[in-house]
Structures are given as structure tokens and as C-alpha cells.
Design a protein around this motif. Structure first.
Motif, PDB file in Angstrom:
ATOM      1  N   ASP A   5       0.841  -1.206   0.000  1.00 17.61           N
ATOM      2  CA  ASP A   5       0.000   0.000   0.000  1.00 17.61           C
ATOM      3  C   ASP A   5       0.874   1.254   0.000  1.00 17.61           C
ATOM      4  O   ASP A   5       0.628   2.189  -0.768  1.00 17.61           O
ATOM      5  CB  ASP A   5      -0.906   0.050   1.233  1.00 17.61           C
ATOM      6  N   LEU A   6       1.861   1.282   0.881  1.00 19.97           N
ATOM      7  CA  LEU A   6       2.761   2.438   0.973  1.00 19.97           C
ATOM      8  C   LEU A   6       3.484   2.668  -0.343  1.00 19.97           C
ATOM      9  O   LEU A   6       3.566   3.788  -0.849  1.00 19.97           O
ATOM     10  CB  LEU A   6       3.795   2.228   2.079  1.00 19.97           C
ATOM     11  N   ARG A   7       4.006   1.598  -0.879  1.00 20.36           N
ATOM     12  CA  ARG A   7       4.772   1.668  -2.125  1.00 20.36           C
ATOM     13  C   ARG A   7       3.891   2.155  -3.278  1.00 20.36           C
ATOM     14  O   ARG A   7       4.263   3.063  -4.011  1.00 20.36           O
ATOM     15  CB  ARG A   7       5.345   0.284  -2.413  1.00 20.36           C
ATOM     16  N   ARG A   8       2.722   1.548  -3.440  1.00 23.17           N
ATOM     17  CA  ARG A   8       1.825   1.949  -4.520  1.00 23.17           C
ATOM     18  C   ARG A   8       1.393   3.400  -4.377  1.00 23.17           C
ATOM     19  O   ARG A   8       1.332   4.141  -5.362  1.00 23.17           O
ATOM     20  CB  ARG A   8       0.595   1.051  -4.565  1.00 23.17           C
ATOM     21  N   PHE A   9       1.082   3.804  -3.142  1.00 22.50           N
ATOM     22  CA  PHE A   9       0.653   5.189  -2.942  1.00 22.50           C
ATOM     23  C   PHE A   9       1.782   6.153  -3.298  1.00 22.50           C
ATOM     24  O   PHE A   9       1.568   7.110  -4.045  1.00 22.50           O
ATOM     25  CB  PHE A   9       0.181   5.438  -1.503  1.00 22.50           C
ATOM     26  N   THR A  17      10.261   7.941  -8.026  1.00 26.36           N
ATOM     27  CA  THR A  17      11.018   6.735  -8.348  1.00 26.36           C
ATOM     28  C   THR A  17      11.387   6.040  -7.043  1.00 26.36           C
ATOM     29  O   THR A  17      11.322   6.641  -5.969  1.00 26.36           O
ATOM     30  CB  THR A  17      12.303   7.061  -9.131  1.00 26.36           C
ATOM     31  N   GLU A  18      11.792   4.782  -7.173  1.00 25.64           N
ATOM     32  CA  GLU A  18      12.221   4.027  -5.991  1.00 25.64           C
ATOM     33  C   GLU A  18      13.550   3.353  -6.282  1.00 25.64           C
ATOM     34  O   GLU A  18      13.856   3.027  -7.425  1.00 25.64           O
ATOM     35  CB  GLU A  18      11.165   2.993  -5.591  1.00 25.64           C
ATOM     36  N   ASP A  19      14.329   3.161  -5.232  1.00 25.34           N
ATOM     37  CA  ASP A  19      15.567   2.399  -5.340  1.00 25.34           C
ATOM     38  C   ASP A  19      15.968   1.925  -3.951  1.00 25.34           C
ATOM     39  O   ASP A  19      15.271   2.185  -2.974  1.00 25.34           O
ATOM     40  CB  ASP A  19      16.673   3.193  -6.030  1.00 25.34           C
ATOM     41  N   MET A  20      17.078   1.194  -3.904  1.00 22.33           N
ATOM     42  CA  MET A  20      17.557   0.648  -2.629  1.00 22.33           C
ATOM     43  C   MET A  20      19.068   0.903  -2.498  1.00 22.33           C
ATOM     44  O   MET A  20      19.857  -0.032  -2.417  1.00 22.33           O
ATOM     45  CB  MET A  20      17.226  -0.839  -2.543  1.00 22.33           C
ATOM     46  N   PRO A  21      19.473   2.170  -2.417  1.00 25.50           N
ATOM     47  CA  PRO A  21      20.902   2.489  -2.379  1.00 25.50           C
ATOM     48  C   PRO A  21      21.598   2.111  -1.075  1.00 25.50           C
ATOM     49  O   PRO A  21      22.824   2.027  -1.031  1.00 25.50           O
ATOM     50  CB  PRO A  21      20.935   4.000  -2.583  1.00 25.50           C
ATOM     51  N   PHE A  22      20.837   1.880  -0.018  1.00 26.02           N
ATOM     52  CA  PHE A  22      21.411   1.577   1.291  1.00 26.02           C
ATOM     53  C   PHE A  22      21.382   0.089   1.611  1.00 26.02           C
ATOM     54  O   PHE A  22      21.618  -0.309   2.741  1.00 26.02           O
ATOM     55  CB  PHE A  22      20.690   2.361   2.396  1.00 26.02           C
ATOM     56  N   GLY A  23      21.062  -0.715   0.601  1.00 24.85           N
ATOM     57  CA  GLY A  23      21.004  -2.159   0.802  1.00 24.85           C
ATOM     58  C   GLY A  23      19.588  -2.671   0.720  1.00 24.85           C
ATOM     59  O   GLY A  23      18.633  -1.907   0.529  1.00 24.85           O
ATOM     60  N   PRO A  24      19.417  -3.980   0.896  1.00 23.56           N
ATOM     61  CA  PRO A  24      18.111  -4.610   0.687  1.00 23.56           C
ATOM     62  C   PRO A  24      17.080  -4.357   1.794  1.00 23.56           C
ATOM     63  O   PRO A  24      15.933  -4.767   1.653  1.00 23.56           O
ATOM     64  CB  PRO A  24      18.459  -6.095   0.610  1.00 23.56           C
ATOM     65  N   ARG A  89      -5.530   5.834   7.662  1.00 25.25           N
ATOM     66  CA  ARG A  89      -4.848   5.799   6.363  1.00 25.25           C
ATOM     67  C   ARG A  89      -4.767   7.189   5.743  1.00 25.25           C
ATOM     68  O   ARG A  89      -3.767   7.531   5.120  1.00 25.25           O
ATOM     69  CB  ARG A  89      -5.563   4.849   5.402  1.00 25.25           C
ATOM     70  N   GLY A  90      -5.821   7.961   5.908  1.00 23.58           N
ATOM     71  CA  GLY A  90      -5.822   9.319   5.356  1.00 23.58           C
ATOM     72  C   GLY A  90      -4.712  10.171   5.941  1.00 23.58           C
ATOM     73  O   GLY A  90      -4.105  10.977   5.233  1.00 23.58           O
ATOM     74  N   LEU A  91      -4.437  10.003   7.228  1.00 26.13           N
ATOM     75  CA  LEU A  91      -3.350  10.746   7.864  1.00 26.13           C
ATOM     76  C   LEU A  91      -2.011  10.314   7.288  1.00 26.13           C
ATOM     77  O   LEU A  91      -1.169  11.154   6.955  1.00 26.13           O
ATOM     78  CB  LEU A  91      -3.354  10.540   9.383  1.00 26.13           C
ATOM     79  N   VAL A  92      -1.799   9.019   7.151  1.00 21.72           N
ATOM     80  CA  VAL A  92      -0.530   8.524   6.606  1.00 21.72           C
ATOM     81  C   VAL A  92      -0.335   9.037   5.183  1.00 21.72           C
ATOM     82  O   VAL A  92       0.742   9.534   4.832  1.00 21.72           O
ATOM     83  CB  VAL A  92      -0.464   6.981   6.662  1.00 21.72           C
ATOM     84  N   CYS A  93      -1.378   8.978   4.364  1.00 27.25           N
ATOM     85  CA  CYS A  93      -1.290   9.496   2.993  1.00 27.25           C
ATOM     86  C   CYS A  93      -0.989  10.990   2.998  1.00 27.25           C
ATOM     87  O   CYS A  93      -0.172  11.474   2.210  1.00 27.25           O
ATOM     88  CB  CYS A  93      -2.571   9.213   2.223  1.00 27.25           C
ATOM     89  N   THR A 123      -5.340  10.889  -2.697  1.00 30.27           N
ATOM     90  CA  THR A 123      -5.365   9.439  -2.431  1.00 30.27           C
ATOM     91  C   THR A 123      -4.977   8.628  -3.653  1.00 30.27           C
ATOM     92  O   THR A 123      -5.129   7.411  -3.662  1.00 30.27           O
ATOM     93  CB  THR A 123      -6.755   8.978  -1.962  1.00 30.27           C
ATOM     94  N   GLY A 124      -4.490   9.294  -4.695  1.00 26.26           N
ATOM     95  CA  GLY A 124      -4.091   8.561  -5.888  1.00 26.26           C
ATOM     96  C   GLY A 124      -5.288   7.957  -6.609  1.00 26.26           C
ATOM     97  O   GLY A 124      -5.157   7.007  -7.335  1.00 26.26           O
ATOM     98  N   GLY A 125      -6.467   8.524  -6.374  1.00 28.35           N
ATOM     99  CA  GLY A 125      -7.663   8.026  -7.026  1.00 28.35           C
ATOM    100  C   GLY A 125      -8.227   6.772  -6.394  1.00 28.35           C
ATOM    101  O   GLY A 125      -9.135   6.152  -6.904  1.00 28.35           O
ATOM    102  N   LYS A 126      -7.659   6.361  -5.272  1.00 25.96           N
ATOM    103  CA  LYS A 126      -8.124   5.134  -4.610  1.00 25.96           C
ATOM    104  C   LYS A 126      -8.473   5.440  -3.161  1.00 25.96           C
ATOM    105  O   LYS A 126      -8.005   6.386  -2.598  1.00 25.96           O
ATOM    106  CB  LYS A 126      -7.019   4.072  -4.629  1.00 25.96           C
ATOM    107  N   SER A 127      -9.271   4.616  -2.600  1.00 25.88           N
ATOM    108  CA  SER A 127      -9.530   4.738  -1.175  1.00 25.88           C
ATOM    109  C   SER A 127      -8.649   3.707  -0.480  1.00 25.88           C
ATOM    110  O   SER A 127      -8.882   2.519  -0.565  1.00 25.88           O
ATOM    111  CB  SER A 127     -11.007   4.546  -0.903  1.00 25.88           C
ATOM    112  N   TRP A 128      -7.591   4.156   0.108  1.00 21.42           N
ATOM    113  CA  TRP A 128      -6.593   3.289   0.733  1.00 21.42           C
ATOM    114  C   TRP A 128      -7.125   2.839   2.051  1.00 21.42           C
ATOM    115  O   TRP A 128      -6.636   2.084   2.755  1.00 21.42           O
ATOM    116  CB  TRP A 128      -5.261   4.021   0.876  1.00 21.42           C
TER     117      TRP A 128
END
Length: 128
Positions: A5-9, A17-24, A89-93, A123-128
Motif C-alpha cells: 500500500d505504501l509503495r503503490r501510494f 522513483t524508488e531504489d535501494m541504495p542503502f542495501g536490501p 490511512r488518510g493521515l498517513v497518505c 489518495t491517488g484516485g483510490k480509497s486506501w
């Protein structure tokens, strides 16, 4: 909210963009190369770090025990949020959008021209 959910939002926000520069164990979300969110993957429950306006950061920490000064970050400008399931969820978003907007406002004008702040109720068009 789950990791997915976090990632998609976050990825629904423009030019993210996303990446993992600090390791897995750390997923990093960026706007034009600047970090606005980190998700620590090797702890349970999930822990996220978000940029925040310093005065708002203090208010949020006073209101919610799940929001604390940024773990391994500049404590003035970053908050760590744990126990996400205890927060609306609304607060986190809203907090993710606020972090995105903090980074957006720090970009050079040339990079900001094609971007606009996201509504903190987005909300990215979705209700999270």
C-alpha cells in the motif's frame, strides 16, 4: 497500511522513483533524485521516515505516539512513523504528500516548472 500500500501510494505521486541504495533493507522513494520517504523493511511493524516542516513535526509528535523524531535522520526535518495500522490511512497518505511537497519546494525552479504540489488529501484516485 501494508508495504505494498505504501509503495503503490508513493509511486502514484508524479515523477516518483524508488531504489535501494542503502542495501536490501531500506526502500527509498524519491522525487527528482531527492529522498522524501524511506521504508525500513527489516523490522516489524513497518517503519517509515518522512520529511516534515519543523513546526508541524513537533505538533505531530505531540499528538501521536507513533510519530517520533527521524530515526538516523535530521531530527528537525524528519519524522519516523511506526505502528501505521494505529493511524488513519488518510493521515498517513497526508503525511506522505506533505513530505513529497517539502522536497518539491526545495527543487530548483527549472525542475519544479512541470510539477505541482499534491493535495495533502490526495489518495491517488483510490480509497486506501
Amino acid at each position: 497500511m501494508t508495504l505494498e500500500d505504501l509503495r503503490r501510494f508513493a509511486l502514484s505521486l508524479p515523477d516518483t522513483t524508488e531504489d535501494m541504495p542503502f542495501g536490501p533493507d531500506i526502500l527509498v522513494l524519491r522525487l527528482h533524485g531527492k529522498i522524501f520517504m524511506l521504508i525500513t523493511l527489516d523490522v516489524a511493524p513497518l517503519r517509515i521516515n518522512l520529511k516534515c516542516d519543523p513546526s508541524r513535526a513537533v505538533e505531530l509528535r505531540a499528538l501521536y505516539p507513533q510519530i517520533t523524531p527521524g530515526w538516523h535522520m535530521n531530527k528537525k526535518h524528519w519524522n519516523t512513523i511506526t505502528e501505521l495500522e494505529l493511524l488513519p490511512r488518510g493521515l498517513v497518505c497526508s503525511l506522505i504528500c506533505h513530505s513529497y511537497n517539502c522536497v518539491l519546494s526545495s527543487l530548483p525552479m527549472k525542475e519544479r516548472r512541470s510539477l505541482y504540489p499534491v493535495e495533502e488529501s490526495y489518495t491517488g484516485g483510490k480509497s486506501w
